[in-house]
Design an enzyme around this catalytic site. Structure first.
Site, PDB file in Angstrom:
ATOM      1  N   HIS A  17      47.176  44.252  48.787  1.00  0.00           N
ATOM      2  CA  HIS A  17      48.289  43.968  47.868  1.00  0.00           C
ATOM      3  C   HIS A  17      49.617  44.396  48.498  1.00  0.00           C
ATOM      4  CE1 HIS A  17      45.177  44.552  44.470  1.00  0.00           C
ATOM      5  NE2 HIS A  17      45.476  43.262  44.503  1.00  0.00           N
ATOM      6  N   LYS A  41      38.474  42.235  31.681  1.00  0.00           N
ATOM      7  CA  LYS A  41      38.001  42.818  32.928  1.00  0.00           C
ATOM      8  C   LYS A  41      37.595  44.276  32.793  1.00  0.00           C
ATOM      9  CE  LYS A  41      39.993  39.923  36.516  1.00  0.00           C
ATOM     10  NZ  LYS A  41      40.760  39.925  37.760  1.00  0.00           N
ATOM     11  N   ARG A  95      42.845  35.341  50.453  1.00  0.00           N
ATOM     12  CA  ARG A  95      41.988  36.044  51.409  1.00  0.00           C
ATOM     13  C   ARG A  95      41.075  35.079  52.141  1.00  0.00           C
ATOM     14  NH1 ARG A  95      40.070  40.189  46.923  1.00  0.00           N
ATOM     15  NH2 ARG A  95      39.711  38.153  46.070  1.00  0.00           N
ATOM     16  N   SER A 133      39.909  44.742  44.968  1.00  0.00           N
ATOM     17  CA  SER A 133      39.918  45.920  44.090  1.00  0.00           C
ATOM     18  C   SER A 133      38.536  46.202  43.520  1.00  0.00           C
ATOM     19  CB  SER A 133      40.926  45.731  42.953  1.00  0.00           C
ATOM     20  OG  SER A 133      42.230  45.680  43.450  1.00  0.00           O
TER      21      SER A 133
END
Length: 165
Positions: A17, A41, A95, A133
């Site tokens: 990030h 989440k 990514r 994460s």
């Protein structure tokens, strides 16, 4: 003034990030880090903790680049958040190819909702491409070394959360 919005949950903020944020600072005068309130989440950190973490981790980047960086919570549509903060750019990090498929759909939907906001993709640096994460939390929870993926203060915050659990 060119304003960009970089959204995410940042649970926790990673070196990946931070790399995207650093590079986004070259594109905008003001960068809003949109910290998503995503109740589905079940984040490890509270919204307040994530906002503070983002501000703390980005303070030196703001000083170094001259770009104003602010953390902003949001729970509405991303395109509405962009409008709320005056952003003309949404910045997304990629990514892998798998990220692109989802992001491609999002861009199409967002353009239908507001064609005045552009989306810019920044490829993750090769050394950060595997960082997620979710994986950082899993490694931390299982006692692994997360120091390659987060800054020392974030590492301590993650480990503290699991010590308390």
């Amino acid at each position: 003034m060119r304003i960009g919005l970089y959204p995410g949950t940042f649970d926790p903020i990673t070196l990946g990030h931070i790399d995207i944020i650093r590079r986004a600072c070259m594109l905008v005068d003001r960068l809003v880090i949109g910290v998503a309130i995503n109740r589905d989440k079940g984040p490890l950190f509270t919204l307040e903790e994530r906002l503070a973490m983002v501000q703390d981790e980005c303070a030196y980047l703001s000083d170094k680049t001259g770009t104003e960086i602010v953390a902003h919570p949001f729970e509405n549509l991303l395109i509405d958040c962009a409008q709320d903060v005056g952003a003309s750019l949404i910045i997304r990090g990629l990514r892998a190819v798998a990220d692109f498929e989802y992001e491609f759909q999002m861009v199409g939907m967002n353009r239908k909702l507001n064609d005045k906001v552009e989306t810019v993709f920044l490829m993750a640096d090769a050394q950060h491409q595997a960082i997620a994460s979710k994986l950082v939390k899993e490694i931390g929870r299982l006692g692994g070394d997360i120091s390659h993926f987060v800054t020392p203060p974030v590492r301590e915050a993650v480990l503290e959360k699991f010590r308390k659990a």
